[in-house]
Design a protein around this motif. Structure first.
Motif, PDB file in Angstrom:
ATOM      1  N   GLY A  90       4.139   7.276   0.017  1.00 18.00           N
ATOM      2  CA  GLY A  90       3.012   7.781  -0.625  1.00 18.00           C
ATOM      3  C   GLY A  90       1.931   8.511  -0.015  1.00 18.00           C
ATOM      4  N   HIS A  91       0.640   7.907  -0.451  1.00 15.32           N
ATOM      5  CA  HIS A  91      -0.470   8.885   0.207  1.00 15.32           C
ATOM      6  C   HIS A  91      -0.803   8.622   1.816  1.00 15.32           C
ATOM      7  N   ASP A  92      -0.227   7.370   2.260  1.00 18.17           N
ATOM      8  CA  ASP A  92      -0.188   6.985   3.649  1.00 18.17           C
ATOM      9  C   ASP A  92       0.603   8.153   4.582  1.00 18.17           C
ATOM     10  N   GLN A  94       0.241  11.328   3.912  1.00 21.60           N
ATOM     11  CA  GLN A  94      -0.490  12.463   4.239  1.00 21.60           C
ATOM     12  C   GLN A  94      -1.741  11.892   5.135  1.00 21.60           C
ATOM     13  N   GLU A  95      -2.090  10.719   5.137  1.00 20.48           N
ATOM     14  CA  GLU A  95      -3.045  10.193   5.949  1.00 20.48           C
ATOM     15  C   GLU A  95      -2.638  10.250   7.341  1.00 20.48           C
ATOM     16  N   ILE A 125       6.417  14.692  -1.829  1.00 19.70           N
ATOM     17  CA  ILE A 125       5.692  13.383  -0.925  1.00 19.70           C
ATOM     18  C   ILE A 125       6.085  13.189   0.384  1.00 19.70           C
ATOM     19  N   VAL A 212      -4.285   7.261 -10.985  1.00 15.33           N
ATOM     20  CA  VAL A 212      -3.971   8.599 -10.235  1.00 15.33           C
ATOM     21  C   VAL A 212      -5.025   9.196 -10.078  1.00 15.33           C
ATOM     22  N   THR A 380      -2.080   6.172  -5.084  1.00 15.83           N
ATOM     23  CA  THR A 380      -3.378   6.377  -4.640  1.00 15.83           C
ATOM     24  C   THR A 380      -3.341   6.051  -3.127  1.00 15.83           C
ATOM     25  N   THR A 381      -4.534   6.291  -2.382  1.00 13.44           N
ATOM     26  CA  THR A 381      -4.903   6.006  -1.101  1.00 13.44           C
ATOM     27  C   THR A 381      -4.806   4.480  -0.838  1.00 13.44           C
ATOM     28  N   SER A 382      -4.499   4.395   0.305  1.00 13.50           N
ATOM     29  CA  SER A 382      -4.511   2.430   0.703  1.00 13.50           C
ATOM     30  C   SER A 382      -6.015   2.032   0.617  1.00 13.50           C
ATOM     31  N   GLN A 385      -6.157   1.548  -3.298  1.00 12.48           N
ATOM     32  CA  GLN A 385      -5.300   0.400  -3.483  1.00 12.48           C
ATOM     33  C   GLN A 385      -5.578  -1.065  -3.102  1.00 12.48           C
TER      34      GLN A 385
END
Length: 418
Positions: A90-92, A94-95, A125, A212, A380-382, A385
């Motif tokens: 997920g978003h992690d 991207q981080e 993703i 989202v 969403t981001t950690s 979350q």
């Protein structure tokens, strides 16, 4: 736990063999697949790497939601000693990509034609700035209800299809002397049930706005209050030992007839299979009540870290290719309970639960009812979350918590975490 180059020792009897001298690499893989079904599922990947002469170094950190694993990973990465690959999603992804830790896998992706064989919602993703930095292992459906048909029959009830039906059925099961709902410890498990209830109450559009788009009005809305109230009502049908139980133990309770139902992603099916249970006979898989038209997705994936040792880089690329290999995709997902990340596999060996899941995925993809899971780190981001987890778990475990105040608290917590 440094990643070290391992020399592939060859018995060289003549100079003619010198051109064939090569180095085997080591891949250290961080993951949290430690339950019975999960551990069995990941073994073929290890064997595939070892067949190619590389060494697999297992870096398993227990904890179904992966929170502990991520804490360990951050410590390793910041100290300049990351593993070859880590279970990140997920978003992690991207981080980690934005921090400069991940490596480019475009050469492996091009060789494997990943853009053509993997759904776009998945490949998007896996990329950072348009470049592959991660590899998908599977596609999970989170909004499942698992049930023991023998217990349902004894209680004189059928599988519920709506939330209202669920509570009626749960009450009858309870009156018959059986545990209606099995659950375990962990904020991610609470969040799994909560997001499923929220999806049923809010619908696809409301769910997307809340989790989202992070629409603060939706997060504090009357509909969210309704979702919280119904979520809290689940507590009436659980046992007091739930806070001491791992998720797969909750699944085994359904499998063994100690509980009637469980709301959990399709990794639960891997546990049923590991216990020798047969779908349709020993257990039932059905969409979570009120969410039959939607598909809440979780995509397990491995992100690949930037390494310096050429031998380990070769091993790392071999691992990336092996994850999307047809044989591994089939073997792994048959054991894990999930769908393959590839769209070109022969599904004849997969059971009806998987075939139903695939049909639901395709239907939701067409209708726009594919939604990312909050509990599994896809929506969403950690940071957001974590804020949602804290509010949801505190509410669920506090008998005096007020739903309306909690909805407002949820909106404030999300706003602070954005």
């Amino acid at each position: 736990m440094r990643i070290n180059k391992l020399l592939l020792t060859l018995a060289l009897s003549t100079p003619a063999l010198l051109p064939h001298l090569s180095y085997a690499g080591e891949v250290e893989v961080l993951h949290w697949w430690t339950s019975g079904g999960e551990a069995k599922a990941v073994q073929p990947l290890k064997f595939s790497l070892e067949k190619q002469g590389h060494t697999w170094k297992d870096f398993a950190v227990a904890g179904g939601g992966g929170e502990t694993a991520m804490t360990v990973l951050k410590t390793r990465a910041v100290s300049g000693n990351p593993p070859s690959a880590a279970q990140i999603k997920g978003h992690d992804i991207q981080e980690w990509g934005s921090l400069g830790f991940l490596t480019n896998l475009d050469d492996v992706a091009a060789a494997g034609d990943w853009d053509a064989i993997v759904p776009k919602i998945v490949t998007d993703i896996m990329k950072f700035n348009g470049e592959y930095v991660a590899v998908p292992v599977n596609i999970h459906r989170v909004n499942w209800l698992w049930a023991n048909p023998a217990v349902l029959k004894k209680a004189g009830v059928s599988v519920p299809t709506t939330l209202d039906e669920f509570f009626v059925v749960a009450e009858k099961i309870k009156s018959a002397g059986y545990l209606p709902l099995s659950n375990g410890v962990g904020s991610w498990q609470d969040a799994t049930m909560f997001e499923t209830i929220a999806l049923s109450v809010l619908g696809t559009e409301g769910y997307t706005k809340a989790f989202v788009e992070l629409d603060l009005e939706m997060l504090a809305s009357d509909k969210m209050v309704e979702a919280l109230v119904k979520f809290k009502k689940l507590r009436d049908y659980m046992d007091s030992d739930a806070p001491e139980r791992q998720w797969y133990k909750a699944t085994s309770m359904v499998a063994n007839g100690e509980a009637a139902m469980q709301i959990m992603g399709d990794w639960a099916k891997g546990e049923f299979i590991a216990l020798g249970k047969v779908p349709g006979k020993d257990f039932i898989c059905a969409p979570a009540p009120g969410t039959a038209e939607q598909f809440t997705y979780n995509i397990d994936s491995f992100a690949f870290f930037d390494l310096k040792d050429s031998g380990d880089v070769d091993a790392q690329k071999a691992l990336a290719a092996a994850i999307l290999d047809k044989n591994f995709q089939e073997t792994f997902n048959l054991k894990k309970g999930s769908l393959p990340a590839r769209t070109d596999l022969d599904m004849s060996k997969f059971d009806q639960c998987s075939l139903d899941s695939l049909a639901s995925f395709k239907m939701a993809e067409r209708s726009g009812d594919l939604v990312p899971s909050v509990s599994q780190g896809m929506a969403t981001t950690s940071y957001v979350q974590g804020a949602i987890f804290d509010v949801v778990t505190d509410f669920f475990n506090d008998p005096n918590a007020d739903a309306k105040k909690t909805a407002k608290k949820l909106a404030k917590a999300v706003k602070a975490a954005i």
